[in-house]
Motif scaffolding. Structure first.
Motif, PDB file in Angstrom:
ATOM      1  N   VAL A  51      10.313   2.651  -5.676  1.00 56.43           N
ATOM      2  CA  VAL A  51      11.709   3.029  -5.602  1.00 56.43           C
ATOM      3  C   VAL A  51      12.437   1.782  -5.125  1.00 56.43           C
ATOM      4  CG1 VAL A  51      13.439   4.482  -4.484  1.00 56.43           C
ATOM      5  CG2 VAL A  51      11.219   5.450  -5.117  1.00 56.43           C
ATOM      6  N   VAL A  52      13.371   1.302  -5.945  1.00 50.54           N
ATOM      7  CA  VAL A  52      14.123   0.095  -5.618  1.00 50.54           C
ATOM      8  C   VAL A  52      15.555   0.498  -5.319  1.00 50.54           C
ATOM      9  CG1 VAL A  52      14.873  -2.177  -6.415  1.00 50.54           C
ATOM     10  CG2 VAL A  52      12.637  -1.302  -7.097  1.00 50.54           C
ATOM     11  N   GLU A  53      16.061  -0.041  -4.231  1.00 46.81           N
ATOM     12  CA  GLU A  53      17.441   0.204  -3.810  1.00 46.81           C
ATOM     13  C   GLU A  53      18.184  -1.127  -3.868  1.00 46.81           C
ATOM     14  OE1 GLU A  53      19.526   1.035   0.455  1.00 46.81           O
ATOM     15  OE2 GLU A  53      17.644   2.079   0.034  1.00 46.81           O
ATOM     16  N   VAL A  54      19.322  -1.132  -4.562  1.00 49.99           N
ATOM     17  CA  VAL A  54      20.195  -2.305  -4.621  1.00 49.99           C
ATOM     18  C   VAL A  54      21.602  -1.811  -4.351  1.00 49.99           C
ATOM     19  CG1 VAL A  54      21.075  -4.212  -6.001  1.00 49.99           C
ATOM     20  CG2 VAL A  54      18.703  -3.474  -6.290  1.00 49.99           C
ATOM     21  N   GLY A  55      22.180  -2.261  -3.238  1.00 54.06           N
ATOM     22  CA  GLY A  55      23.482  -1.748  -2.842  1.00 54.06           C
ATOM     23  C   GLY A  55      23.372  -0.262  -2.561  1.00 54.06           C
ATOM     24  N   GLU A  56      24.173   0.540  -3.248  1.00 56.05           N
ATOM     25  CA  GLU A  56      24.160   1.993  -3.071  1.00 56.05           C
ATOM     26  C   GLU A  56      23.357   2.707  -4.160  1.00 56.05           C
ATOM     27  OE1 GLU A  56      25.343   3.327  -0.282  1.00 56.05           O
ATOM     28  OE2 GLU A  56      25.804   1.264   0.270  1.00 56.05           O
ATOM     29  N   PRO A 103      22.537  -5.719  -0.016  1.00 61.95           N
ATOM     30  CA  PRO A 103      21.339  -5.131   0.591  1.00 61.95           C
ATOM     31  C   PRO A 103      20.422  -4.516  -0.463  1.00 61.95           C
ATOM     32  CG  PRO A 103      23.320  -4.407   1.739  1.00 61.95           C
ATOM     33  CD  PRO A 103      23.775  -5.115   0.496  1.00 61.95           C
ATOM     34  N   HIS A 104      19.120  -4.724  -0.275  1.00 63.21           N
ATOM     35  CA  HIS A 104      18.150  -4.156  -1.202  1.00 63.21           C
ATOM     36  C   HIS A 104      16.855  -3.810  -0.459  1.00 63.21           C
ATOM     37  CE1 HIS A 104      17.632  -8.563  -1.340  1.00 63.21           C
ATOM     38  NE2 HIS A 104      16.341  -8.283  -1.367  1.00 63.21           N
ATOM     39  N   ALA A 105      16.052  -2.943  -1.075  1.00 62.93           N
ATOM     40  CA  ALA A 105      14.777  -2.512  -0.505  1.00 62.93           C
ATOM     41  C   ALA A 105      13.848  -2.135  -1.641  1.00 62.93           C
ATOM     42  CB  ALA A 105      14.979  -1.309   0.422  1.00 62.93           C
ATOM     43  N   VAL A 106      12.536  -2.225  -1.372  1.00 59.44           N
ATOM     44  CA  VAL A 106      11.518  -1.815  -2.333  1.00 59.44           C
ATOM     45  C   VAL A 106      10.509  -0.969  -1.564  1.00 59.44           C
ATOM     46  CG1 VAL A 106       9.773  -2.549  -3.990  1.00 59.44           C
ATOM     47  CG2 VAL A 106      11.796  -3.978  -3.613  1.00 59.44           C
ATOM     48  N   LYS A 107      10.251   0.243  -2.062  1.00 59.90           N
ATOM     49  CA  LYS A 107       9.346   1.158  -1.364  1.00 59.90           C
ATOM     50  C   LYS A 107       8.258   1.658  -2.298  1.00 59.90           C
ATOM     51  CE  LYS A 107      13.137   2.629   1.522  1.00 59.90           C
ATOM     52  NZ  LYS A 107      14.111   3.653   1.827  1.00 59.90           N
ATOM     53  N   PHE A 150      14.880 -11.756  -8.359  1.00 63.67           N
ATOM     54  CA  PHE A 150      14.516 -10.577  -9.128  1.00 63.67           C
ATOM     55  C   PHE A 150      13.081 -10.209  -8.792  1.00 63.67           C
ATOM     56  CE2 PHE A 150      13.620 -14.035 -12.163  1.00 63.67           C
ATOM     57  CZ  PHE A 150      12.333 -13.723 -12.594  1.00 63.67           C
ATOM     58  N   ILE A 151      12.757  -8.947  -9.029  1.00 63.22           N
ATOM     59  CA  ILE A 151      11.378  -8.504  -8.895  1.00 63.22           C
ATOM     60  C   ILE A 151      10.884  -8.073 -10.261  1.00 63.22           C
ATOM     61  CG2 ILE A 151      11.667  -7.809  -6.486  1.00 63.22           C
ATOM     62  CD1 ILE A 151      11.549  -4.877  -7.458  1.00 63.22           C
ATOM     63  N   TYR A 152       9.582  -8.231 -10.471  1.00 62.55           N
ATOM     64  CA  TYR A 152       8.941  -7.790 -11.700  1.00 62.55           C
ATOM     65  C   TYR A 152       7.701  -7.000 -11.307  1.00 62.55           C
ATOM     66  CZ  TYR A 152       6.873  -7.663 -16.302  1.00 62.55           C
ATOM     67  OH  TYR A 152       6.340  -7.222 -17.491  1.00 62.55           O
ATOM     68  N   ILE A 153       7.669  -5.736 -11.700  1.00 64.10           N
ATOM     69  CA  ILE A 153       6.579  -4.850 -11.323  1.00 64.10           C
ATOM     70  C   ILE A 153       5.355  -5.141 -12.199  1.00 64.10           C
ATOM     71  CG2 ILE A 153       5.826  -2.452 -11.008  1.00 64.10           C
ATOM     72  CD1 ILE A 153       8.242  -3.236  -9.238  1.00 64.10           C
ATOM     73  N   ILE A 154       4.239  -5.451 -11.539  1.00 68.46           N
ATOM     74  CA  ILE A 154       2.983  -5.741 -12.226  1.00 68.46           C
ATOM     75  C   ILE A 154       2.099  -4.502 -12.283  1.00 68.46           C
ATOM     76  CG2 ILE A 154       0.832  -7.082 -12.118  1.00 68.46           C
ATOM     77  CD1 ILE A 154       2.455  -9.223 -10.612  1.00 68.46           C
ATOM     78  N   LYS A 193       0.857  -1.179   0.000  1.00 65.67           N
ATOM     79  CA  LYS A 193       0.000   0.000   0.000  1.00 65.67           C
ATOM     80  C   LYS A 193       0.898   1.236   0.000  1.00 65.67           C
ATOM     81  CE  LYS A 193      -3.469  -2.442   2.658  1.00 65.67           C
ATOM     82  NZ  LYS A 193      -4.003  -2.658   3.997  1.00 65.67           N
ATOM     83  N   PRO A 194       0.353   2.401  -0.346  1.00 58.11           N
ATOM     84  CA  PRO A 194       1.168   3.619  -0.301  1.00 58.11           C
ATOM     85  C   PRO A 194       1.859   3.772   1.061  1.00 58.11           C
ATOM     86  CG  PRO A 194      -0.905   4.075  -1.375  1.00 58.11           C
ATOM     87  CD  PRO A 194      -1.006   2.671  -0.821  1.00 58.11           C
ATOM     88  N   GLY A 195       3.160   4.036   1.018  1.00 61.16           N
ATOM     89  CA  GLY A 195       3.945   4.206   2.238  1.00 61.16           C
ATOM     90  C   GLY A 195       4.561   2.928   2.774  1.00 61.16           C
ATOM     91  N   GLU A 196       4.117   1.757   2.310  1.00 52.11           N
ATOM     92  CA  GLU A 196       4.690   0.494   2.785  1.00 52.11           C
ATOM     93  C   GLU A 196       5.976   0.171   2.033  1.00 52.11           C
ATOM     94  OE1 GLU A 196       1.037  -2.148   4.508  1.00 52.11           O
ATOM     95  OE2 GLU A 196       1.508  -2.418   2.382  1.00 52.11           O
ATOM     96  N   ALA A 197       6.787  -0.725   2.636  1.00 52.32           N
ATOM     97  CA  ALA A 197       8.076  -1.064   2.026  1.00 52.32           C
ATOM     98  C   ALA A 197       8.546  -2.434   2.464  1.00 52.32           C
ATOM     99  CB  ALA A 197       9.126  -0.021   2.413  1.00 52.32           C
ATOM    100  N   LEU A 198       9.383  -3.027   1.634  1.00 52.99           N
ATOM    101  CA  LEU A 198      10.250  -4.115   2.060  1.00 52.99           C
ATOM    102  C   LEU A 198      11.530  -3.393   2.451  1.00 52.99           C
ATOM    103  CD1 LEU A 198       9.838  -6.867  -0.692  1.00 52.99           C
ATOM    104  CD2 LEU A 198       8.617  -6.638   1.469  1.00 52.99           C
ATOM    105  N   GLU A 199      11.766  -3.288   3.733  1.00 52.68           N
ATOM    106  CA  GLU A 199      12.916  -2.526   4.218  1.00 52.68           C
ATOM    107  C   GLU A 199      14.224  -3.180   3.784  1.00 52.68           C
ATOM    108  OE1 GLU A 199      12.582   0.397   5.486  1.00 52.68           O
ATOM    109  OE2 GLU A 199      10.423   0.339   5.807  1.00 52.68           O
ATOM    110  N   ARG A 200      15.293  -2.426   3.836  1.00 49.66           N
ATOM    111  CA  ARG A 200      16.631  -2.875   3.424  1.00 49.66           C
ATOM    112  C   ARG A 200      16.986  -4.183   4.127  1.00 49.66           C
ATOM    113  NH1 ARG A 200      20.905  -0.271   0.891  1.00 49.66           N
ATOM    114  NH2 ARG A 200      22.968  -0.795   1.651  1.00 49.66           N
TER     115      ARG A 200
END
Length: 103
Positions: free
Chosen positions: A61-66, A84-88, A52-56, A37-44
């Protein structure tokens, strides 16, 4: 034939407290559907396997390393093991994406 409907798939507990559904769990591959939902994330975090992720649907905003990148529908992002990675979901709409864990 193996068929699974996303809305009927097993909901997986996770440290991020978000909606994660197991679509396929085999020895060498796992496919999960994540809804943020808006504001939720898979934290780092890191994982001991490539994925891999595939956006449906939506934007993320995806973070991979730096590195950070804004991605949207029909985009694939590779997540190397031990990096380290995150998806927000920083948008106003629901974000849905597949996570495919390899190995």
């Amino acid at each position: 034939m193996f068929v699974v409907k996303a809305e009927e798939a097993e909901r997986m507990e996770n440290p991020h407290g978000v909606d994660v559904r197991a679509l396929l769990k085999k020895e060498n591959v796992k496919v999960m559907l994540v809804t943020l939902k808006p504001g939720e994330a898979l934290e780092r975090h890191t994982t001991p396997f490539d994925a891999f992720i595939y956006i449906i649907k939506g934007k993320a905003v995806v973070e991979v390393g730096e590195e950070n990148e804004k991605v949207k529908k029909d985009t694939l992002v590779f997540l190397p093991k031990d990096i380290p990675h995150a998806v927000k979901n920083e948008g106003n709409l629901t974000l849905k994406f597949l996570v495919v864990k390899l190995g």
